[in-house]
Write a protein that holds these residues in place. Structure first.
Motif, PDB file in Angstrom:
ATOM      1  N   UNK A   1       0.827  -1.202   0.000  1.00 41.94           N
ATOM      2  CA  UNK A   1       0.000   0.000   0.000  1.00 41.94           C
ATOM      3  C   UNK A   1       0.866   1.258   0.000  1.00 41.94           C
ATOM      4  N   UNK A   2       1.865   1.261   0.855  1.00 43.58           N
ATOM      5  CA  UNK A   2       2.740   2.441   0.965  1.00 43.58           C
ATOM      6  C   UNK A   2       3.499   2.698  -0.338  1.00 43.58           C
ATOM      7  N   UNK A   3       4.019   1.647  -0.945  1.00 44.44           N
ATOM      8  CA  UNK A   3       4.755   1.801  -2.200  1.00 44.44           C
ATOM      9  C   UNK A   3       3.815   2.226  -3.330  1.00 44.44           C
ATOM     10  N   UNK A   4       2.621   1.664  -3.348  1.00 45.04           N
ATOM     11  CA  UNK A   4       1.643   2.044  -4.370  1.00 45.04           C
ATOM     12  C   UNK A   4       1.289   3.517  -4.255  1.00 45.04           C
ATOM     13  N   UNK A   5       1.113   3.996  -3.011  1.00 46.26           N
ATOM     14  CA  UNK A   5       0.749   5.396  -2.803  1.00 46.26           C
ATOM     15  C   UNK A   5       1.814   6.343  -3.359  1.00 46.26           C
ATOM     16  N   UNK A   6       3.074   5.925  -3.290  1.00 47.75           N
ATOM     17  CA  UNK A   6       4.161   6.748  -3.807  1.00 47.75           C
ATOM     18  C   UNK A   6       4.095   6.903  -5.319  1.00 47.75           C
ATOM     19  N   UNK A   7       3.626   5.863  -6.002  1.00 51.57           N
ATOM     20  CA  UNK A   7       3.612   5.883  -7.471  1.00 51.57           C
ATOM     21  C   UNK A   7       2.255   6.294  -8.059  1.00 51.57           C
ATOM     22  N   UNK A   8       1.224   6.203  -7.265  1.00 52.09           N
ATOM     23  CA  UNK A   8      -0.124   6.467  -7.758  1.00 52.09           C
ATOM     24  C   UNK A   8      -0.452   7.949  -7.666  1.00 52.09           C
ATOM     25  N   UNK A   9      -1.177   8.442  -8.647  1.00 52.85           N
ATOM     26  CA  UNK A   9      -1.627   9.832  -8.626  1.00 52.85           C
ATOM     27  C   UNK A   9      -2.386  10.111  -7.330  1.00 52.85           C
ATOM     28  N   UNK A  10      -2.131  11.253  -6.737  1.00 50.41           N
ATOM     29  CA  UNK A  10      -2.747  11.593  -5.449  1.00 50.41           C
ATOM     30  C   UNK A  10      -4.262  11.692  -5.506  1.00 50.41           C
ATOM     31  N   UNK A  11      -4.809  11.852  -6.708  1.00 56.09           N
ATOM     32  CA  UNK A  11      -6.261  11.959  -6.840  1.00 56.09           C
ATOM     33  C   UNK A  11      -6.953  10.600  -6.824  1.00 56.09           C
ATOM     34  N   UNK A  12      -6.187   9.512  -6.854  1.00 59.32           N
ATOM     35  CA  UNK A  12      -6.765   8.161  -6.875  1.00 59.32           C
ATOM     36  C   UNK A  12      -6.749   7.594  -5.462  1.00 59.32           C
TER      37      UNK A  12
END
Length: 343
Positions: free
Chosen positions: A278-289
């Motif tokens: 989850x933490x790694x995904x949040x770093x790469x995912x657009x903040x609006x998602x």
């Protein structure tokens, strides 16, 4: 009351106990006795995917595969309930026994294999429900559908459930359907997501309302895979992500006699791996998602850990098995204190 019920349920086969537990919950709901099982938490409104959730704590998919207990589960105080995974055609799933408790670890291993009565049966159940809450519907492909044709199964289910769901989740991450996780590969995922996003917008135009589309990913992903998946989601402007499903990793329970059982591991041992993903995904995912954090939540502090890692909402299922409905309020209260700056 749940502690007493758990003593009885844990004396029997896990899958049989699962069915009996849901039947008991349903009976309590119909008799107006759900309040004896749980005190509904005070509202903690949370907005994500354009939806206003009464609170940010949800019931994960897998508990109510056919949507037979929607109202009873909502009455426990969940901010949202996700049913499924459902497939176009009914299927039995994998041979029994296929569900195993590891009480010492607050964990479960299952290899159910998308056992469900098919999407038409689920839709009939949803139509009968009062649905006094937010409902997600989790869709998958049939076991005998080759991956090259998987998109057809997902498109079929999306069309069938579209008018009944507040959001739809695309499950490509169960370890219990052979080859399913291959759909998380960057190229296969791009094709699948683009097809579904196109269908989503077409349905929105025809039906006059837009239903958010989420994708549920596995926790067993490398950094490169997470980055590739996030790139696909960013490009497609997916509405949300659920991170994540059960794990095939047995590291935390390797000494347990049941560790060699094939299937997905859920519960407390999954927490660190799923939260890292989850933490790694949040770093790469657009903040609006937005992300829904799932995996290993057995106490309020775990829900806070998911939020700290980047989740807007959380879900659990195995935690409910071990802790009972009190876990719902515990997580909501912990998240409320955090929001108020008290924790």
């Amino acid at each position: 009351m749940y502690s007493l019920a758990r003593l009885l349920l844990f004396r029997m086969d896990a899958e049989r106990a699962h069915a009996l537990g849901l039947a008991g919950l349903e009976a309590a709901y119909r008799c107006g006795l759900v309040s004896t099982l749980a005190t509904k938490p005070k509202p903690l409104p949370t907005k994500a995917f354009g939806i206003e959730f009464p609170n940010p704590v949800g019931c994960a998919a897998g508990l109510d595969k056919n949507g037979e207990h929607i109202d009873a589960l909502m009455a426990l105080g969940f901010g949202f309930v996700e049913i499924g995974t459902v497939t176009p055609r009914p299927q039995q799933g994998n041979p029994k026994p296929r569900m195993f408790r590891l009480p010492e670890h607050l964990a479960v291993i299952n290899r159910l294999g998308f056992n469900n009565a098919g999407v038409d049966a689920l839709v009939r159940n949803v139509e009968r429900a009062k649905r006094e809450g937010i409902l997600g519907i989790n869709i998958g492909k049939n076991k005998d559908t080759p991956n090259e044709q998987a998109v057809d199964d997902y498109l079929y289910c999306l069309e069938r459930v579209y008018d009944y769901a507040d959001y739809v989740t695309v499950n490509i991450s169960s370890p219990n359907t052979a080859g399913l996780r291959d759909l998380q590969g960057e190229e296969a995922l791009r094709v699948l997501v683009n097809e579904l996003r196109g269908a989503q917008e077409d349905l929105a135009a025809v039906r006059g309302h837009r239903v958010p589309l989420l994708v549920k990913i596995a926790p067993d992903l490398s950094e490169a895979e997470i980055e590739g998946i996030a790139g696909v989601f960013n490009a497609a402007r997916i509405d949300g992500v659920i991170a994540g499903n059960t794990t095939v990793d047995r590291g935390p329970v390797i000494e347990h006699p049941l560790a060699a059982q094939v299937g997905g591991l859920s519960g407390k041992p999954l927490y660190e791996k799923s939260t890292h993903t989850l933490r790694r995904l949040r770093l790469h995912l657009d903040n609006t998602i937005p992300i829904i954090g799932v995996g290993g939540i057995t106490e309020g502090a775990d829900a806070l850990g998911k939020v700290s890692a980047g989740a807007q909402l959380v879900q659990f299922y195995t935690g409910l098995v071990y802790r009972g409905p009190e876990l719902i309020g515990e997580c909501v209260d912990a998240m409320r204190r955090r929001r108020l700056g008290e924790g």
